[in-house]
Motif scaffolding. Sequence first.
Motif, PDB file in Angstrom:
ATOM      1  N   GLU A 178       0.769  -1.200  -0.297  1.00  0.00           N
ATOM      2  CA  GLU A 178       0.098  -0.096   0.151  1.00  0.00           C
ATOM      3  C   GLU A 178       0.836   1.161   0.004  1.00  0.00           C
ATOM      4  O   GLU A 178       0.448   2.272  -0.701  1.00  0.00           O
ATOM      5  CB  GLU A 178      -0.989   0.179   1.276  1.00  0.00           C
ATOM      6  CG  GLU A 178      -1.878   1.267   1.112  1.00  0.00           C
ATOM      7  CD  GLU A 178      -2.848   0.849   0.009  1.00  0.00           C
ATOM      8  OE1 GLU A 178      -3.465   1.828  -0.406  1.00  0.00           O
ATOM      9  OE2 GLU A 178      -3.134  -0.067  -0.438  1.00  0.00           O
ATOM     10  N   ILE A 179       1.977   1.313   0.716  1.00  0.00           N
ATOM     11  CA  ILE A 179       2.936   2.305   0.826  1.00  0.00           C
ATOM     12  C   ILE A 179       3.438   2.584  -0.391  1.00  0.00           C
ATOM     13  O   ILE A 179       3.536   3.679  -0.945  1.00  0.00           O
ATOM     14  CB  ILE A 179       3.918   1.986   1.845  1.00  0.00           C
ATOM     15  CG1 ILE A 179       3.373   2.330   3.094  1.00  0.00           C
ATOM     16  CG2 ILE A 179       4.955   3.253   1.861  1.00  0.00           C
ATOM     17  CD1 ILE A 179       4.116   2.037   4.494  1.00  0.00           C
ATOM     18  N   LYS A 180       3.973   1.471  -1.261  1.00  0.00           N
ATOM     19  CA  LYS A 180       4.509   1.595  -2.515  1.00  0.00           C
ATOM     20  C   LYS A 180       3.613   2.295  -3.625  1.00  0.00           C
ATOM     21  O   LYS A 180       3.702   2.955  -4.276  1.00  0.00           O
ATOM     22  CB  LYS A 180       4.994   0.150  -3.124  1.00  0.00           C
ATOM     23  CG  LYS A 180       6.016  -0.129  -2.281  1.00  0.00           C
ATOM     24  CD  LYS A 180       6.611  -1.695  -3.019  1.00  0.00           C
ATOM     25  CE  LYS A 180       7.772  -2.293  -2.158  1.00  0.00           C
ATOM     26  NZ  LYS A 180       7.959  -3.568  -2.837  1.00  0.00           N
TER      27      LYS A 180
ATOM     28  N   ALA B 124       3.856   6.231  -5.225  1.00  0.00           N
ATOM     29  CA  ALA B 124       3.702   6.138  -6.613  1.00  0.00           C
ATOM     30  C   ALA B 124       2.863   7.306  -7.370  1.00  0.00           C
ATOM     31  O   ALA B 124       2.945   7.812  -8.310  1.00  0.00           O
ATOM     32  CB  ALA B 124       3.618   5.012  -7.071  1.00  0.00           C
ATOM     33  N   GLN B 125       1.803   7.586  -6.621  1.00  0.00           N
ATOM     34  CA  GLN B 125       0.763   8.643  -7.106  1.00  0.00           C
ATOM     35  C   GLN B 125       1.446  10.049  -6.960  1.00  0.00           C
ATOM     36  O   GLN B 125       2.349  10.313  -6.181  1.00  0.00           O
ATOM     37  CB  GLN B 125      -0.264   8.482  -5.865  1.00  0.00           C
ATOM     38  CG  GLN B 125      -0.878   7.373  -5.817  1.00  0.00           C
ATOM     39  CD  GLN B 125      -2.181   7.354  -4.849  1.00  0.00           C
ATOM     40  OE1 GLN B 125      -2.275   8.371  -4.204  1.00  0.00           O
ATOM     41  NE2 GLN B 125      -2.834   6.175  -4.710  1.00  0.00           N
TER      42      GLN B 125
ATOM     43  N   LYS C 247       5.146  16.157  -9.294  1.00  0.00           N
ATOM     44  CA  LYS C 247       5.968  15.137  -8.934  1.00  0.00           C
ATOM     45  C   LYS C 247       5.193  14.065  -7.881  1.00  0.00           C
ATOM     46  O   LYS C 247       4.078  14.366  -7.336  1.00  0.00           O
ATOM     47  CB  LYS C 247       6.996  15.820  -7.959  1.00  0.00           C
ATOM     48  CG  LYS C 247       7.996  16.825  -8.464  1.00  0.00           C
ATOM     49  CD  LYS C 247       8.799  17.579  -7.548  1.00  0.00           C
ATOM     50  CE  LYS C 247       9.502  18.487  -8.411  1.00  0.00           C
ATOM     51  NZ  LYS C 247      10.445  19.286  -7.152  1.00  0.00           N
ATOM     52  N   THR C 248       5.849  12.875  -7.815  1.00  0.00           N
ATOM     53  CA  THR C 248       5.186  11.987  -6.975  1.00  0.00           C
ATOM     54  C   THR C 248       5.626  12.149  -5.760  1.00  0.00           C
ATOM     55  O   THR C 248       6.416  12.892  -5.312  1.00  0.00           O
ATOM     56  CB  THR C 248       5.814  10.506  -7.584  1.00  0.00           C
ATOM     57  OG1 THR C 248       7.188  10.252  -7.026  1.00  0.00           O
ATOM     58  CG2 THR C 248       5.590  10.230  -8.867  1.00  0.00           C
ATOM     59  N   TRP C 249       4.753  11.527  -4.681  1.00  0.00           N
ATOM     60  CA  TRP C 249       5.123  11.534  -3.220  1.00  0.00           C
ATOM     61  C   TRP C 249       6.515  11.112  -3.123  1.00  0.00           C
ATOM     62  O   TRP C 249       7.257  11.594  -2.032  1.00  0.00           O
ATOM     63  CB  TRP C 249       4.231  10.581  -2.611  1.00  0.00           C
ATOM     64  CG  TRP C 249       2.910  11.311  -2.191  1.00  0.00           C
ATOM     65  CD1 TRP C 249       1.688  11.047  -2.692  1.00  0.00           C
ATOM     66  CD2 TRP C 249       2.787  12.417  -1.368  1.00  0.00           C
ATOM     67  NE1 TRP C 249       0.841  11.893  -2.253  1.00  0.00           N
ATOM     68  CE2 TRP C 249       1.226  12.629  -1.576  1.00  0.00           C
ATOM     69  CE3 TRP C 249       3.365  13.177  -0.659  1.00  0.00           C
ATOM     70  CZ2 TRP C 249       0.576  13.678  -0.776  1.00  0.00           C
ATOM     71  CZ3 TRP C 249       2.773  14.270   0.403  1.00  0.00           C
ATOM     72  CH2 TRP C 249       1.396  14.682   0.132  1.00  0.00           C
TER      73      TRP C 249
END
Length: 119
Positions: A31-33, A37-38, A46-48
């Motif tokens: 879930e963190i990955k 990536a969002q 930019k992504t997180w």
Amino acid sequence: MTDRSKNLTPWKPGVSGNPGGRPKAKAVSEEIKLLLAQEAPSAGGKTWTEVVALAIVKKASKGDVRAFAELMNRAEGKATQTVELAGTVNIAERIAEGRARVVKMRDAEAKSAAQSAAR
């Protein structure tokens, strides 16, 4: 109450209690990955991951030692720590000594039990 003892039988030979096996990755890690990536809101596309990495770099550049250590650990891997040992240890001798102590204790317990039984 129901009889729960029916469920306490061992698995039959050749049958797995977990046929799917161990999960390849933890649910939280996955879930963190996905979240990293969002695209981060109001971050110019930019992504997180990029936003967080840039924040850590900025903190490190301002002298934050923990941020710098985290950067180095991620980029270079944690530094190995060497340990020096003085003297020699013969592991085979240590194992033999331990086994001899166990035999001695077992014999002493057996002798004590025999004496108690004879009384």
